[in-house]
Write an enzyme that holds these catalytic residues in place. Structure first.
Site, PDB file in Angstrom:
ATOM      1  N   ILE A 402     -27.917 -19.269   9.049  1.00 41.31           N
ATOM      2  CA  ILE A 402     -27.024 -19.385   7.889  1.00 41.31           C
ATOM      3  C   ILE A 402     -25.635 -18.820   8.169  1.00 41.31           C
ATOM      4  CG2 ILE A 402     -28.758 -19.540   6.063  1.00 41.31           C
ATOM      5  CD1 ILE A 402     -28.518 -16.506   5.670  1.00 41.31           C
ATOM      6  N   GLY A 403     -25.467 -18.189   9.295  1.00 40.79           N
ATOM      7  CA  GLY A 403     -24.137 -17.650   9.575  1.00 40.79           C
ATOM      8  C   GLY A 403     -24.123 -16.898  10.884  1.00 40.79           C
ATOM      9  N   ALA A 404     -22.959 -16.336  11.165  1.00 44.28           N
ATOM     10  CA  ALA A 404     -22.821 -15.582  12.408  1.00 44.28           C
ATOM     11  C   ALA A 404     -22.370 -14.168  12.081  1.00 44.28           C
ATOM     12  CB  ALA A 404     -21.794 -16.263  13.294  1.00 44.28           C
ATOM     13  N   GLY A 405     -23.065 -13.205  12.637  1.00 43.81           N
ATOM     14  CA  GLY A 405     -22.666 -11.805  12.467  1.00 43.81           C
ATOM     15  C   GLY A 405     -22.023 -11.343  13.758  1.00 43.81           C
ATOM     16  N   GLU A 406     -21.570 -10.085  13.753  1.00 44.26           N
ATOM     17  CA  GLU A 406     -20.898  -9.575  14.956  1.00 44.26           C
ATOM     18  C   GLU A 406     -21.858  -9.498  16.138  1.00 44.26           C
ATOM     19  OE1 GLU A 406     -20.091  -5.488  15.110  1.00 44.26           O
ATOM     20  OE2 GLU A 406     -19.058  -5.692  17.033  1.00 44.26           O
ATOM     21  N   PHE A 407     -23.140  -9.196  15.839  1.00 43.23           N
ATOM     22  CA  PHE A 407     -24.095  -8.950  16.918  1.00 43.23           C
ATOM     23  C   PHE A 407     -24.958 -10.159  17.246  1.00 43.23           C
ATOM     24  CE2 PHE A 407     -23.161  -4.859  14.954  1.00 43.23           C
ATOM     25  CZ  PHE A 407     -22.848  -4.087  16.069  1.00 43.23           C
ATOM     26  N   GLY A 408     -24.891 -11.201  16.427  1.00 39.97           N
ATOM     27  CA  GLY A 408     -25.730 -12.372  16.673  1.00 39.97           C
ATOM     28  C   GLY A 408     -25.855 -13.206  15.410  1.00 39.97           C
ATOM     29  N   VAL A 410     -27.206 -14.942  11.926  1.00 39.82           N
ATOM     30  CA  VAL A 410     -27.883 -14.529  10.697  1.00 39.82           C
ATOM     31  C   VAL A 410     -28.718 -15.741  10.272  1.00 39.82           C
ATOM     32  CG1 VAL A 410     -27.603 -13.683   8.336  1.00 39.82           C
ATOM     33  CG2 VAL A 410     -25.895 -13.104  10.089  1.00 39.82           C
ATOM     34  N   ASP A 521     -15.323  -0.615   3.438  1.00 38.76           N
ATOM     35  CA  ASP A 521     -15.004  -2.038   3.621  1.00 38.76           C
ATOM     36  C   ASP A 521     -15.504  -2.838   2.425  1.00 38.76           C
ATOM     37  OD1 ASP A 521     -14.001  -4.291   4.788  1.00 38.76           O
ATOM     38  OD2 ASP A 521     -15.566  -4.465   6.327  1.00 38.76           O
TER      39      ASP A 521
HETATM   40  O1  ACK Z   1     -21.522 -16.727   2.662  1.00 35.09           O
HETATM   41  P1  ACK Z   1     -22.786 -16.768   3.409  1.00 35.09           P
HETATM   42  O2  ACK Z   1     -23.731 -17.877   3.207  1.00 35.09           O
HETATM   43  O3  ACK Z   1     -23.574 -15.389   3.157  1.00 35.09           O
HETATM   44  O4  ACK Z   1     -22.527 -16.522   4.959  1.00 35.09           O
HETATM   45  C1  ACK Z   1     -22.739 -15.210   5.361  1.00 35.09           C
HETATM   46  C2  ACK Z   1     -23.551 -15.202   6.659  1.00 35.09           C
HETATM   47  O5  ACK Z   1     -24.881 -14.849   6.330  1.00 35.09           O
HETATM   48  C3  ACK Z   1     -23.003 -14.220   7.693  1.00 35.09           C
HETATM   49  O6  ACK Z   1     -23.033 -12.929   7.181  1.00 35.09           O
HETATM   50  C4  ACK Z   1     -25.028 -14.796   4.949  1.00 35.09           C
HETATM   51  N1  ACK Z   1     -25.910 -13.674   4.627  1.00 35.09           N
HETATM   52  C5  ACK Z   1     -25.870 -12.430   5.135  1.00 35.09           C
HETATM   53  N2  ACK Z   1     -26.848 -11.684   4.589  1.00 35.09           N
HETATM   54  C6  ACK Z   1     -27.515 -12.482   3.735  1.00 35.09           C
HETATM   55  C7  ACK Z   1     -28.625 -12.293   2.852  1.00 35.09           C
HETATM   56  N3  ACK Z   1     -29.237 -11.109   2.773  1.00 35.09           N
HETATM   57  N4  ACK Z   1     -29.035 -13.327   2.115  1.00 35.09           N
HETATM   58  C8  ACK Z   1     -28.409 -14.504   2.221  1.00 35.09           C
HETATM   59  N5  ACK Z   1     -27.348 -14.745   3.008  1.00 35.09           N
HETATM   60  C9  ACK Z   1     -26.925 -13.750   3.757  1.00 35.09           C
HETATM   61  C10 ACK Z   1     -23.675 -14.616   4.336  1.00 35.09           C
END
Ligand code: ACK
EC number: 2.7.10.1
Length: 758
Positions: A402-408, A410, A521
Site C-alpha cells: 500500500i505504500g513505501a516507508g523509509e525502511f521498506g 508498507v 513531526d
Molecule cells: O495514504 P496511505 O494509503 O496511508 O499511504 C501511506 C503508506 O502506507 C506509506 O506510509 C499507508 N499506511 C501506513 N500505515 C498504515 C496503516 N496502519 N493502515 C493503513 N495504511 C497505512 C499510508
C-alpha cells in the site's frame, strides 16, 4: 331551454360520477347528505357503485383519523446520509429526511441501538442504561445524541423513519444503519464510600469501584479537608479501594471526595462524604478486627514511602542502578501526599518532580505512566521485546503493497493469532540488506508505539524479529493517511465531522504529552484515518531526525525539520516540547479545515521562517468557523507558554461539538486575506479607547461581551481585574489568563510612567 338545462345537469353529474341516486365505480360519497360524489383520492380505488369510501391500493394505508378524502399513504423510505460523531462514550447522529415521506407530514424517527462484536459475533440490544437526547422514539429533528454508552464498544444505530401508517405496513423496516466504536472515557464517579476504623487521628475509608470504570483503574485520588476549610486540602493517591488517612485532628469533621483515574484521565469526584475523628480520650474503634491488618499495611506503607523518598532524594537514576527501583513497579506503592497550603515537604511530592524522576530512569512511579526512550536501553532488542509482542510470521498473510516507508514497503494483510479471529493489519517491512543501525531504528518505532494504548494512537499488534523480513504489524486504517484522504474528499464532510477528526487527534496528543512523549513531526500526513473516520496519530520514528519525512529540511544548525509544521523555537534552537507539538497541531487544524491544502502554499521554507518570525500567520481557511481559527491562532502564539495545552484543546473542541451552533459563525469573509498571511501583532501597548478595542488588540476580543456584562466596561474598571476575577468570568485557559494579565501589567507600568491614559 328546459330540456337543455336538464341535459346540462345530467352531463355534470356524469362527469362527477354522481347521479342523483348512486356514485359510479371510482367515485364515492362519504355521507348520503353530500350533494355530489367525489373521485377516489390518489392511491385508492373502488370497483363498486354507490361506494361510501375508497379502498387503499396495495402497500398504501389510511389511518383511522385520516378523512376519506385524503390520499392513501405509505411508510416513508429510509433516512439518508447519516453521519456519526463519537466523543468518548457519547455518539451524535445526524441525517437528512427520507426522499419519500410516503405522502404524509407526520414523519418522525426512531433509533434502534445494538451492541455488536460480542464473542458470539451477534449483536444484542443496548439495554436501558443508554440515554437518548432528546429522546429515542418520535424524534422530530434529524439529530440525536446517545450518552452513557460503554467505552471501546462497537455499536450499530439504526435510524428508522416512521409515519402515521408505518405500524400498518407488513413490509420490512426502512432504516439507515451507522456503525461506530466508542472511545476511551474517564471513569464514572464513585458513589459508595464507607468509613472503617475511626481513631482520634485517623479515619479508614473504603469504597466501591465506579459503576462504569471505562477501562482499567490506575489509581484513586482521595481529596480531604477539615470541614469549612476547603482552601486547604490534601490529596492522597491509592491503588487500592481502601485507605487510612492519618494525621487528622481529634474530634474534627473532615470532608472526603474520591475519584478514579484510567488511561483516559480522571473521572468526576464523588459527592462529599463527611466523617468525624474520635475525641482525644476515646481510643474507640468501630472495627477492631481491622486493626492488625491496617497496622501491617501502614507499616509496609511507611517502609515503602521511606524507600521512595530515599530514591527521589538521591537524585536522578542511571540505567544500571535502577534495577531495585524498577522492581518497585510491581509492589503496592505508598500514597504520595501533598497539601496545597503547606507546600512540599520531602514526602509531599510535586507532580512535575514526580514526572521528572521517572523521565530519567526506568522507574515507574504510582499511577503515572511515562514514555521510556528506547535509547536508554543498552540493548535496543531488549526494548523491543519489553514493549512489543513477537509474532510468528506464519500468523501473517500479506495481501498487497500500500505504500513505501523509509525502511521498506508498507503492506496490508491479515493477522490470525491462535484463539483469535483473523483481522486486517498493516505491515511495515524492513528491506533486505539492512544495516544493524537501520534494523535498530526500524524496530525503535515499535518500541515507542508499543508503550502507548489509546484509541487515537495507532495500535501496535507486534513485531516479527525472529525471521526475515523483519516486520512491524499495526492495526489497519482503511482510509490511509489523513492528508491524502482529505484531498480526495474535498468539501465532503460536515464541520462537525472535521471537528470530530481534530478532537481525536488532540486527544491522542494529550495522551502522548501526558506520557512525556514529544512527537516532533505532527502533520496530517502522519495521521491515519479508519473507516469510522477515527483519526490516530502515527509515525513514531526513533531518531526523530525525521530522515523519513520528505517534508523535513536541513536547518542552519544541521537538524532536519519539517519547517512548515514546526514552532519557531524548535526551528531556531531545537526547543521541542509538547508546546511545539501544539504549534504543529494548529497547522494540522489548518490542513484539516482546508481539506489537505499545503500550509503556506508554495512559499519557500526560508520565506516561511521569516514570515512567521515577523509575526505573520496562515489566514483562515475558506468557510472556517471563527472558533476554530481562533484556536489555530492560539496554537501559533510566539510565546510557547501562552499556547493552549492539549487537554484544553480537547475540552474546547468537546464544547464546540456539544454546541454545534457555536460553529456556525464563520470568520468574516471580508477580513479574510487569501494568499496573504495575517499579521499577528504582539501584545497591544498603545492607549485604548475601549475595553473592546484593548481585548481585540491582544486577540482576546471573544471576551468583550463577558467583560461588559460583568461591569468591566471601562479601562479604569479593567485595571482592577485580578486572576480570580478572570476565572470567575470564565476565562479558564491559562494562556488567555496570562495574556490578559500581562497586557494589564504592561499597561499599568506605562500608566505609572504617565504613558497610557487608562
Ligand atoms: O495514504 P496511505 O494509503 O496511508 O499511504 C501511506 C503508506 O502506507 C506509506 O506510509 C499507508 N499506511 C501506513 N500505515 C498504515 C496503516 N496502519 N493502515 C493503513 N495504511 C497505512 C499510508
Amino acid at each position: 331551454t328546459d330540456d337543455q338545462s336538464r341535459m346540462n345537469i345530467c352531463w355534470k353529474n356524469l362527469v362527477s360520477g354522481s347521479s342523483l341516486a348512486v356514485c359510479r365505480p371510482g367515485f364515492f360519497k362519504a355521507s348520503p347528505q353530500s350533494p355530489s360524489c367525489s373521485k377516489c383520492p390518489p392511491h385508492s380505488y373502488t370497483h363498486e357503485e354507490a361506494s361510501t369510501s375508497c379502498l387503499c391500493e396495495e402497500h398504501y394505508f389510511r389511518r383511522e383519523s385520516d378523512p376519506p378524502t385524503m390520499a392513501c399513504t405509505r411508510p416513508p423510505s429510509a433516512p439518508r446520509n447519516a453521519i456519526s460523531n463519537v466523543n468518548e462514550t457519547s455518539v451524535f447522529l445526524e441525517w437528512i429526511p427520507p426522499a419519500d415521506t410516503g405522502g404524509r407530514k407526520d414523519v418522525s424517527y426512531y433509533i434502534a441501538c445494538k451492541k455488536c462484536g460480542s464473542p458470539s459475533g451477534l449483536c444484542e440490544a443496548c439495554g436501558s442504561h443508554v440515554r437518548y437526547l432528546p429522546q429515542q422514539i418520535g424524534l422530530k429533528n434529524t439529530s440525536v445524541m446517545m450518552v452513557d454508552l460503554l467505552a471501546h464498544t462497537n455499536y450499530t444505530f439504526e435510524i428508522e423513519a416512521v409515519n402515521g401508517v408505518s405500524d400498518q405496513s407488513p413490509a420490512a423496516r426502512q432504516y439507515v444503519a451507522v456503525n461506530v466504536t466508542t472511545n476511551q472515557a474517564a471513569p464514572s464517579p464513585i458513589s459508595i464510600v464507607k468509613k472503617g476504623k475511626i481513631a482520634k487521628n485517623s479515619i479508614s475509608l473504603s469504597w466501591q469501584e465506579p459503576d462504569r470504570p471505562n477501562g482499567i483503574i490506575l489509581e484513586y485520588e482521595i481529596k480531604y479537608f477539615e470541614k469549612d476549610q476547603e482552601t486547604s486540602y490534601t490529596i492522597i493517591k491509592s491503588k487500592k479501594t481502601k485507605i487510612t488517612v492519618n494525621g487528622l485532628k481529634p474530634a474534627s469533621t473532615y470532608i472526603f471526595q474520591i475519584r478514579a483515574r484510567t488511561a483516559a484521565g480522571y473521572g468526576g469526584f464523588s459527592r462529599r462524604f463527611e466523617f468525624e475523628t474520635s475525641p482525644v480520650s476515646v481510643a474507640a474503634s468501630s472495627d477492631q478486627s481491622q486493626i492488625p491488618i491496617i497496622a501491617v499495611s501502614v507499616t509496609v506503607g511507611v517502609i515503602l514511602l521511606a524507600v521512595v523518598i530515599g530514591f527521589l532524594l538521591s537524585g536522578s537514576c542511571c540505567n544500571h542502578d535502577c534495577g531495585w527501583a524498577s522492581s518497585l513497579r510491581a509492589v503496592a506503592y505508598p500514597s504520595l501526599i501533598w497539601s496545597v497550603r503547606c507546600g512540599y515537604s520531602k514526602a509531599k511530592q510535586d507532580p512535575e518532580e514526580e514526572k521528572m524522576h521517572f523521565h530519567n530512569g526506568h522507574i515507574k512511579l504510582p499511577g503515572l505512566r511515562t514514555y521510556i526512550d528506547p535509547h536508554t536501553y543498552e540493548d535496543p532488542n531488549q526494548a523491543v521485546h519489553e514493549f512489543a509482542k513477537e509474532i510468528e510470521a506464519s500468523c501473517i498473510t500479506i495481501e498487497r503493497v500500500i505504500g513505501a516507508g523509509e525502511f521498506g514497503e508498507v503492506c496490508s494483510g491479515r493477522l490470525k493469532l491462535p484463539g483469535k479471529r483473523e483481522f486486517p493489519v498493516a505491515i511495515k517491512t524492513l528491506k533486505v540488506g539492512y544495516t544493524e543501525k537501520q534494523r535498530r531504528d526500524f524496530l525503535g518505532e515499535a518500541s515507542i508505539m508499543g508503550q502507548f494504548d489509546h484509541p487515537n494512537i495507532i495500535h501496535l499488534e507486534g513485531v516479527v524479529t525472529k525471521s526475515k523480513p523483519v516486520m512491524i504489524v499495526t492495526e489497519y486504517m482503511e482510509n490511509g493517511s489523513l492528508d491524502t484522504f482529505l484531498k480526495k474528499n474535498d468539501g465532503q464532510f460536515t464541520v462537525i465531522q472535521l471537528v470530530g477528526m481534530l478532537r481525536g487527534i488532540a486527544s491522542g496528543m494529550k495522551y502522548l504529552s501526558d506520557m512525556g512523549y514529544v512527537h516532533r513531526d505532527l502533520a496530517a500526513r502522519n495521521i491515519l484515518i479508519n473507516s469510522n473516520l477515527v483519526c490516530k496519530v502515527s509515525d513514531f520514528g526513533l531518531s526523530r531526525v525525521l530522515e523519513d519525512d520528505p517534508e523535513a529540511a536541513y536547518t542552519t544548525r544541521g537538524g532536519k525539520i519539517p519547517i512548515r509544521w514546526t514552532a519557531p523555537e524548535a526551528i531556531a534552537f531545537r526547543k521541542f516540547t509538547s508546546a511545539s507539538d501544539v504549534w504543529s497541531y494548529g497547522i494540522v487544524m489548518w490542513e484539516v479545515v482546508s481539506y489537505g491544502e499545503r500550509p503556506y502554499w508554495e512559499m519557500t521554507n526560508q520565506d516561511v521562517i521569516k514570515a512567521v518570525e515577523e509575526g505573520y500567520r496562515l489566514p483562515n481557511p475558506m468557510d472556517c468557523p471563527a472558533a476554530l481559527y481562533q484556536l489555530m491562532l492560539d496554537c501559533w502564539q510566539k510565546d510557547r507558554n501562552s499556547r493552549p495545552k492539549f487537554d484544553e484543546i480537547v475540552s474546547m473542541l468537546d464544547k464546540l461539538i456539544r454546541n454545534p451552533s457555536s460553529l456556525k459563525t464563520l470568520v468574516n469573509a471580508s477580513s479574510r486575506v487569501s494568499n496573504l498571511l495575517v499579521e499577528h501583532s504582539p501584545l497591544g501597548s498603545g492607549a485604548y479607547r475601549s475595553v473592546g478595542e484593548w481585548l481585540e488588540a491582544i486577540k482576546m476580543g471573544r471576551y468583550t461581551e463577558i467583560f461588559m456584562e460583568n461591569g468591566y466596561s471601562s479601562m479604569d474598571a479593567v485595571a482592577q481585574v485580578t486572576l480570580e476575577d478572570l476565572r470567575r468570568l470564565g476565562v479558564t485557559l491559562v494562556g488567555h489568563q496570562k495574556k490578559i494579565m500581562s497586557s494589564l501589567q504592561e499597561m499599568k507600568v506605562q500608566l505609572v510612567n504617565g504613558m497610557v491614559p487608562l
